[in-house]
Design a protein around this motif. Structure first.
Motif, PDB file in Angstrom:
ATOM      1  N   VAL A 152       2.201  -1.753  -7.030  1.00  0.00           N
ATOM      2  CA  VAL A 152       2.853  -3.069  -6.987  1.00  0.00           C
ATOM      3  C   VAL A 152       2.200  -3.946  -5.918  1.00  0.00           C
ATOM      4  O   VAL A 152       1.956  -5.134  -6.133  1.00  0.00           O
ATOM      5  N   ILE A 153       1.906  -3.341  -4.767  1.00  0.00           N
ATOM      6  CA  ILE A 153       1.232  -4.082  -3.701  1.00  0.00           C
ATOM      7  C   ILE A 153      -0.133  -4.572  -4.182  1.00  0.00           C
ATOM      8  O   ILE A 153      -0.482  -5.751  -4.010  1.00  0.00           O
ATOM      9  N   GLU A 154      -0.894  -3.687  -4.778  1.00  0.00           N
ATOM     10  CA  GLU A 154      -2.237  -4.062  -5.226  1.00  0.00           C
ATOM     11  C   GLU A 154      -2.187  -5.117  -6.322  1.00  0.00           C
ATOM     12  O   GLU A 154      -3.038  -6.017  -6.379  1.00  0.00           O
ATOM     13  N   GLU A 155      -1.180  -5.052  -7.174  1.00  0.00           N
ATOM     14  CA  GLU A 155      -1.024  -6.061  -8.228  1.00  0.00           C
ATOM     15  C   GLU A 155      -0.789  -7.444  -7.626  1.00  0.00           C
ATOM     16  O   GLU A 155      -1.437  -8.430  -8.009  1.00  0.00           O
ATOM     17  N   HIS A 156       0.131  -7.529  -6.684  1.00  0.00           N
ATOM     18  CA  HIS A 156       0.500  -8.836  -6.140  1.00  0.00           C
ATOM     19  C   HIS A 156      -0.467  -9.312  -5.052  1.00  0.00           C
ATOM     20  O   HIS A 156      -0.505 -10.508  -4.742  1.00  0.00           O
ATOM     21  N   ALA A 157      -1.237  -8.396  -4.497  1.00  0.00           N
ATOM     22  CA  ALA A 157      -2.236  -8.785  -3.501  1.00  0.00           C
ATOM     23  C   ALA A 157      -3.516  -9.305  -4.140  1.00  0.00           C
ATOM     24  O   ALA A 157      -4.308  -9.994  -3.485  1.00  0.00           O
ATOM     25  N   SER A 158      -3.713  -8.994  -5.397  1.00  0.00           N
ATOM     26  CA  SER A 158      -4.939  -9.398  -6.077  1.00  0.00           C
ATOM     27  C   SER A 158      -5.120 -10.915  -6.008  1.00  0.00           C
ATOM     28  O   SER A 158      -4.232 -11.690  -6.374  1.00  0.00           O
ATOM     29  N   MET A 334      -8.658  -3.591  -0.140  1.00  0.00           N
ATOM     30  CA  MET A 334      -9.010  -4.507  -1.229  1.00  0.00           C
ATOM     31  C   MET A 334      -9.918  -5.635  -0.736  1.00  0.00           C
ATOM     32  O   MET A 334     -10.313  -6.500  -1.521  1.00  0.00           O
ATOM     33  N   GLY A 335     -10.233  -5.636   0.571  1.00  0.00           N
ATOM     34  CA  GLY A 335     -11.080  -6.676   1.120  1.00  0.00           C
ATOM     35  C   GLY A 335     -10.326  -7.925   1.528  1.00  0.00           C
ATOM     36  O   GLY A 335     -10.935  -8.978   1.755  1.00  0.00           O
ATOM     37  N   ILE A 336      -9.007  -7.813   1.643  1.00  0.00           N
ATOM     38  CA  ILE A 336      -8.168  -8.949   2.029  1.00  0.00           C
ATOM     39  C   ILE A 336      -7.985  -8.938   3.542  1.00  0.00           C
ATOM     40  O   ILE A 336      -7.701  -7.887   4.129  1.00  0.00           O
ATOM     41  N   ALA A 337      -8.137 -10.085   4.180  1.00  0.00           N
ATOM     42  CA  ALA A 337      -7.893 -10.177   5.623  1.00  0.00           C
ATOM     43  C   ALA A 337      -6.442  -9.788   5.897  1.00  0.00           C
ATOM     44  O   ALA A 337      -5.517 -10.416   5.380  1.00  0.00           O
ATOM     45  N   THR A 338      -6.248  -8.748   6.703  1.00  0.00           N
ATOM     46  CA  THR A 338      -4.924  -8.165   6.891  1.00  0.00           C
ATOM     47  C   THR A 338      -4.620  -7.979   8.364  1.00  0.00           C
ATOM     48  O   THR A 338      -5.438  -7.445   9.116  1.00  0.00           O
TER      49      THR A 338
END
Length: 377
Positions: A152-158, A334-338
């Motif tokens: 769910v996290i990966e889906e909405h973080a995309s 996922m390569g997202i600034a976190t």
């Protein structure tokens, strides 16, 4: 915003008390779903879009966004589950003493539910357009490795540019800019039982085989480079005068860099593939559960922005690395600034002394609101 948030501190504490006094352990679906109901109502009252992602085994998940949000770029990630069993809230309900709030899950991370909601309320009053760039995700199983929540996290973080993970700040107020990755394995060793006095030579000790494996697995640790392997639980045997026919060992692994995980997993599999004691066998289950959250270029840039915002509102920001895991690892991979640890200050997570510093509810709500406003630009 600060004046507004200060005026709402009593309301913050009332909501915090309501949340803390609901048992919401990871395996307590009814309790987690009650937290969903409370939070959904709060955001419905603000005329936000809310969606409940139904789960059969674990608690449901809640997704929240502004009604006019079309292409959000910032994801706020929170979890609703705690490590505490049913009845804990009744045994030691929410209390306040000398500016400190106590109770199960008060800092990890129900305090963050409160600061997030009130940051949204503050922005609605002054900078509502900033909220169109944000999506908020409340998950239900972070404390057990996110078996349902990860997808769910990966889906909405995309497609997101930024992920702000609302785990509590460290005890000194630091944010978290990197975390070690981790995994869990279980090895089940089978041997052959025999009477240890009458015919021990006919036995094949599963405990002996397990002992060989523990030594070899621990030798994989490279603490200098951030790799650790720990067999933290063992069990085996049937009686003291019987050569053990069964034994089990549970393994926790930690890595600092993404490229360390696969070679380490391969070495563990190789060690467990070949028995040291003839006549024994090993069944290995498990694997990497969380990738590491690395302090990469995009994370450093986001951290610098948050530090600038902190200076503007009079809140100095520091950051730290930690060995514990969180859902921040998934967005980072996922390569997202976190950036993690944006919640209020407190400590003693996962035990009966868990606490939250009440004065930080306002400051952390203000920080979050100011960061969301800046990132929207």
């Amino acid at each position: 915003m600060k004046e507004y948030l200060k005026s709402e501190e009593t309301a913050m504490l009332e909501l915090l008390e309501k949340l803390v006094n609901v048992d919401s352990g990871s395996y307590n679906k009814q309790g987690v779903d009650e937290i969903v109901r409370i939070l959904q109502q709060e955001f419905d009252d603000l005329d936000f879009d809310t969606y409940v992602n139904e789960e059969k085994e674990f608690g449901n998940q809640l997704i929240v966004s502004h009604k006019e949000a079309t292409d959000p770029t910032t994801l706020l990630v929170l979890h609703m589950d705690t490590v505490f069993g049913k009845g804990t809230a009744k045994e030691r309900p929410f209390t306040i003493k000398e500016g400190i709030a106590y109770g199960p899950g008060v800092i990890d991370m129900k305090g963050s539910h409160v600061t997030t909601l009130f940051a949204v309320k503050a922005l609605l009053k002054e900078h509502a357009d900033a909220l169109k760039s944000v999506k908020i995700l409340f998950t239900s199983d972070e404390e057990i490795g996110a078996p349902a929540g990860r997808a769910v996290i990966e889906e909405h973080a995309s497609g997101m540019k930024y992920a702000l993970v609302m785990e509590p700040a460290r005890t000194d107020g630091s944010l978290v800019s990197s975390r070690r990755g981790g995994g869990l394995y279980k090895m089940e060793v089978s041997g052959r039982a025999a009477h240890s006095g009458i015919e021990p030579e006919k036995g094949r000790s599963a405990i002996e085989e397990l002992s060989h494996k523990v030594i070899k697995l621990h030798a994989l640790s490279d603490h200098e480079n951030g790799i650790s392997v720990n067999v933290g639980l063992i069990n085996g045997g049937s009686s003291v005068n019987t050569v053990a026919p069964k034994a089990t060992g549970e393994i926790d692994i930690r890595t600092t860099k993404m490229e360390q995980a696969e070679p380490l997993a391969k070495k563990i599999e190789e060690i467990c593939a070949t028995p040291d004691v003839d006549g024994t066998s090993i069944k290995l289950e498990g694997g990497i559960t969380r990738p590491p959250m690395e302090k990469n270029t995009q994370t450093i840039e986001l951290l610098d922005t948050i530090k600038e915002v902190g200076e503007e509102i009079g809140l100095p920001i520091t950051d730290i690395s930690t060995g514990g895991g969180s859902d921040a690892s998934f967005t980072s991979a996922m390569g997202i600034a976190t950036i993690d640890g944006l919640g209020p200050k407190g400590g003693n997570q996962h035990n009966e002394g868990e606490y939250l510093e009440i004065e930080t509810l306002v400051e952390r709500a203000e920080l979050l609101a100011a960061v969301v406003k800046r990132l929207a630009k």
